[in-house]
Design a protein around this motif. Structure first.
Motif, PDB file in Angstrom:
ATOM      1  N   GLU A 144       0.827  -1.206   0.000  1.00 30.29           N
ATOM      2  CA  GLU A 144       0.000   0.000   0.000  1.00 30.29           C
ATOM      3  C   GLU A 144       0.861   1.255   0.000  1.00 30.29           C
ATOM      4  OE1 GLU A 144      -3.295   0.546   2.416  1.00 30.29           O
ATOM      5  OE2 GLU A 144      -4.280  -1.334   1.841  1.00 30.29           O
ATOM      6  N   ALA A 145       1.937   1.233   0.792  1.00 29.68           N
ATOM      7  CA  ALA A 145       2.834   2.389   0.860  1.00 29.68           C
ATOM      8  C   ALA A 145       3.555   2.595  -0.465  1.00 29.68           C
ATOM      9  CB  ALA A 145       3.842   2.193   1.990  1.00 29.68           C
ATOM     10  N   ILE A 146       4.019   1.522  -1.076  1.00 29.60           N
ATOM     11  CA  ILE A 146       4.737   1.626  -2.355  1.00 29.60           C
ATOM     12  C   ILE A 146       3.827   2.207  -3.434  1.00 29.60           C
ATOM     13  CG2 ILE A 146       5.736   0.255  -4.236  1.00 29.60           C
ATOM     14  CD1 ILE A 146       6.918  -1.581  -2.125  1.00 29.60           C
ATOM     15  N   ALA A 147       2.575   1.749  -3.492  1.00 29.76           N
ATOM     16  CA  ALA A 147       1.634   2.252  -4.493  1.00 29.76           C
ATOM     17  C   ALA A 147       1.433   3.760  -4.339  1.00 29.76           C
ATOM     18  CB  ALA A 147       0.299   1.517  -4.369  1.00 29.76           C
ATOM     19  N   TRP A 148       1.255   4.203  -3.092  1.00 27.18           N
ATOM     20  CA  TRP A 148       1.059   5.640  -2.870  1.00 27.18           C
ATOM     21  C   TRP A 148       2.311   6.429  -3.227  1.00 27.18           C
ATOM     22  CZ3 TRP A 148       3.180   9.550   0.101  1.00 27.18           C
ATOM     23  CH2 TRP A 148       2.445  10.722   0.180  1.00 27.18           C
ATOM     24  N   LEU A 149       3.491   5.928  -2.857  1.00 26.38           N
ATOM     25  CA  LEU A 149       4.736   6.622  -3.153  1.00 26.38           C
ATOM     26  C   LEU A 149       4.982   6.721  -4.649  1.00 26.38           C
ATOM     27  CD1 LEU A 149       7.034   5.122  -0.364  1.00 26.38           C
ATOM     28  CD2 LEU A 149       6.240   7.498  -0.544  1.00 26.38           C
ATOM     29  N   ILE A 150       4.599   5.688  -5.399  1.00 29.03           N
ATOM     30  CA  ILE A 150       4.750   5.730  -6.855  1.00 29.03           C
ATOM     31  C   ILE A 150       3.946   6.878  -7.447  1.00 29.03           C
ATOM     32  CG2 ILE A 150       4.129   4.511  -8.980  1.00 29.03           C
ATOM     33  CD1 ILE A 150       4.984   1.922  -7.637  1.00 29.03           C
ATOM     34  N   VAL A 151       2.691   7.000  -7.007  1.00 31.47           N
ATOM     35  CA  VAL A 151       1.841   8.087  -7.500  1.00 31.47           C
ATOM     36  C   VAL A 151       2.368   9.435  -7.025  1.00 31.47           C
ATOM     37  CG1 VAL A 151      -0.496   9.052  -7.491  1.00 31.47           C
ATOM     38  CG2 VAL A 151      -0.165   6.572  -7.607  1.00 31.47           C
ATOM     39  N   PHE A 152       2.839   9.476  -5.786  1.00 33.11           N
ATOM     40  CA  PHE A 152       3.345  10.733  -5.213  1.00 33.11           C
ATOM     41  C   PHE A 152       4.570  11.245  -5.972  1.00 33.11           C
ATOM     42  CE2 PHE A 152       6.162  12.944  -2.201  1.00 33.11           C
ATOM     43  CZ  PHE A 152       5.323  13.978  -1.779  1.00 33.11           C
ATOM     44  N   TYR A 153       5.504  10.355  -6.294  1.00 31.34           N
ATOM     45  CA  TYR A 153       6.755  10.766  -6.925  1.00 31.34           C
ATOM     46  C   TYR A 153       6.667  10.880  -8.440  1.00 31.34           C
ATOM     47  CZ  TYR A 153       9.491  10.490  -2.629  1.00 31.34           C
ATOM     48  OH  TYR A 153       9.998  10.723  -1.372  1.00 31.34           O
ATOM     49  N   PHE A 154       5.844  10.017  -9.079  1.00 30.56           N
ATOM     50  CA  PHE A 154       5.833   9.974 -10.540  1.00 30.56           C
ATOM     51  C   PHE A 154       4.563  10.537 -11.164  1.00 30.56           C
ATOM     52  CE2 PHE A 154       8.668   6.546  -9.154  1.00 30.56           C
ATOM     53  CZ  PHE A 154       9.842   6.907  -9.821  1.00 30.56           C
ATOM     54  N   GLY A 155       3.639  10.984 -10.334  1.00 29.46           N
ATOM     55  CA  GLY A 155       2.440  11.610 -10.867  1.00 29.46           C
ATOM     56  C   GLY A 155       1.353  10.609 -11.214  1.00 29.46           C
ATOM     57  N   ASN A 156       0.278  11.130 -11.817  1.00 33.49           N
ATOM     58  CA  ASN A 156      -0.911  10.318 -12.072  1.00 33.49           C
ATOM     59  C   ASN A 156      -1.064   9.935 -13.537  1.00 33.49           C
ATOM     60  OD1 ASN A 156      -1.497  12.797 -13.109  1.00 33.49           O
ATOM     61  ND2 ASN A 156      -3.424  13.079 -11.986  1.00 33.49           N
ATOM     62  N   GLY A 157       0.029   9.739 -14.232  1.00 36.31           N
ATOM     63  CA  GLY A 157      -0.034   9.297 -15.623  1.00 36.31           C
ATOM     64  C   GLY A 157      -0.586   7.896 -15.760  1.00 36.31           C
ATOM     65  N   TRP A 158      -0.857   7.479 -17.005  1.00 39.76           N
ATOM     66  CA  TRP A 158      -1.469   6.181 -17.245  1.00 39.76           C
ATOM     67  C   TRP A 158      -0.584   5.032 -16.747  1.00 39.76           C
ATOM     68  CZ3 TRP A 158      -6.301   5.222 -18.226  1.00 39.76           C
ATOM     69  CH2 TRP A 158      -7.098   6.205 -18.841  1.00 39.76           C
TER      70      TRP A 158
END
Length: 453
Positions: A144-158
């Protein structure tokens, strides 16, 4: 008919012999308004208690008029505590000349099974490894933490959104397997601790209801693959399963859908929709209708946490779409794993034949093992299925911690071999393909009966 002893003149109520009953009479008390069952040769009237039963009135009602000894011992870990609730319900005991098992069940298999369970207890196979379950919880939270960090650092792209969705779907599936362990009381010694942890995991980490799960899943364990008793084979006329149902539908000219194509439309309405649509609606309505406010509060806490986490990146509408895509992915995983052990097996009404033993947490029998099968062990299969690849052992010993199921499996195989009972174990890919094969077979049976009978 019950046979009470002669109390004698001046005898007190405490001195009165306990009434005795024959199976013929006990089996008459098998309707909703009149329910008796037998545990360890004691006869109990559970009619009024059924509505207060923590597992729901249906699961206890499924044993009305029957011997529930092995089910009672399998479902409960604190027998002394549960026994206190049974005492006021006692109405008598089996007559001395009556067998302990109803409907001609094989006493030798039952004795061997109970000896096997005693062996499992002596081997400490019902003892949980808390580190194992702690690591399971940890890897769920890490995902769950990794998923959120991915969106946080790399944005909401496809690409980012799809990667995060797959990670969160994996986390949700693994959370589902963990709540399953807690729901079966297989993690902690005390039932209360399991119940509390279960509400947290299924509520706060999944947004679902522990009461809904308990009432549904325990019915499945009580009577797996039995129409009208196992909710997992209640397909609401969408699918016909096994051999009996499609032939009955065909004879009666019932055609709610073109069942001869169900192995094709299953891909459209089965895996994609079960969790996002059917379960989601059923869970919410169950909590509201039955006023399960504690479960509702836990569930709301999950949604609050999810939307606080992702609304800043996707907005409210985008977060709803993101959430449902995760559920869509999770649903595929869940459906294939849960159906590969059961939908491919015998699905029928509840017959009573010589040697028949109930297909729940009971001694193995030809009919009981006909309702479930295993998938071979590997580290991946164990993780992928939450150890539900050991479905046979899980149904025989539902409170056994999943990390010990592989240890009891060889002993179960030996018991089956001794009594000439088939023990099915498949490769993962074959088990998954058999789901489609079984749907096609049932659909063809329906079409033949529909056209020619």
């Amino acid at each position: 008919m019950g046979k009470g002893g002669n109390q004698g003149e001046g005898a007190t109520e405490r001195e009165a012999p306990i009434p005795t009953f024959r199976w013929e009479e006990i089996q008459k008390h098998n309707v909703r308004t009149d329910q008796w069952l037998v545990v360890d040769r004691k006869v109990y009237n559970v009619t009024k208690w059924a509505s207060r039963h923590p597992g729901g009135h249906r699961v206890i009602g499924h044993y009305a008029g029957e011997d529930a000894t092995d089910a009672f011992h399998a479902f409960h870990i604190d027998l002394d505590f549960v026994g206190k609730f049974l005492k006021p319900l006692l109405v008598g005991e089996l007559a001395p000349e009556e067998p302990s098992q109803d409907r001609g069940k094989n006493s030798q298999i039952i004795e061997d099974f109970r000896a096997l369970k005693k062996t499992a207890q002596d081997m400490n196979l019902f003892k949980s490894n808390h580190l194992f379950f702690l690591l399971l919880l940890a890897h769920i939270l890490v995902m769950e933490a990794i998923a959120w960090l991915i969106v946080f650092y790399f944005g909401n792209g496809w690409i980012t959104t799809i990667i995060a969705s797959f990670i969160l779907a994996t986390s949700q599936v693994q959370t589902g397997w963990l709540q399953h362990d807690l729901g079966h009381l297989s993690v902690y010694k005390k039932s209360k601790w399991n119940h509390l942890a279960h509400k947290f995991v299924i509520g706060h980490l999944k947004g679902a209801s522990s009461n809904w799960w308990n009432h549904r899943h325990f019915q499945h364990h009580a009577k797996p693959n039995i129409f009208h008793k196992d909710p997992d084979v209640n397909m609401l006329h969408v699918l016909v399963l096994g051999e009996w149902q499609p032939i009955e539908y065909g004879k009666k000219k019932l055609k709610y859908l073109p069942y001869n194509h169900q192995h094709q439309y299953f891909f459209l309405i089965g895996p994609p929709l079960l969790i996002p649509i059917y379960f989601q609606y059923q869970i919410i309505m169950t909590m509201i209708v039955h006023k399960n406010w504690v479960d509702l509060a836990w569930s709301i806490s999950y949604y609050v946490r999810f939307f606080i986490s992702y609304v800043p990146f996707y907005g409210f509408l985008g977060s709803i779409l993101f959430f449902n895509f995760i559920r869509f992915l999770e649903s595929h995983w869940f459906v294939w794993v849960t159906q590969m052990n059961h939908i491919v097996m015998e699905i029928n009404e509840e017959p009573y034949r010589p040697l028949f033993l109930l297909p729940g947490p009971h001694p193995p029998s030809p009919e009981q093992l006909a309702a479930t099968c295993n998938v071979e062990q590997s580290l991946f299969n164990d993780w992928f299925s939450g150890h539900l690849n050991f479905q046979i052992e899980h149904h025989l010993f539902p409170t056994m911690p999943r990390h010990n199921l592989h240890k009891i499996a060889p002993l179960v195989k030996s018991l089956c071999a001794k009594h000439g009972i088939q023990y099915q174990e498949k490769r993962l890919l074959r088990a998954l393909l058999d789901v489609i094969r079984s749907l096609k077979k049932s659909g063809d049976l329906w079409l033949d009966a529909y056209l020619h009978k």
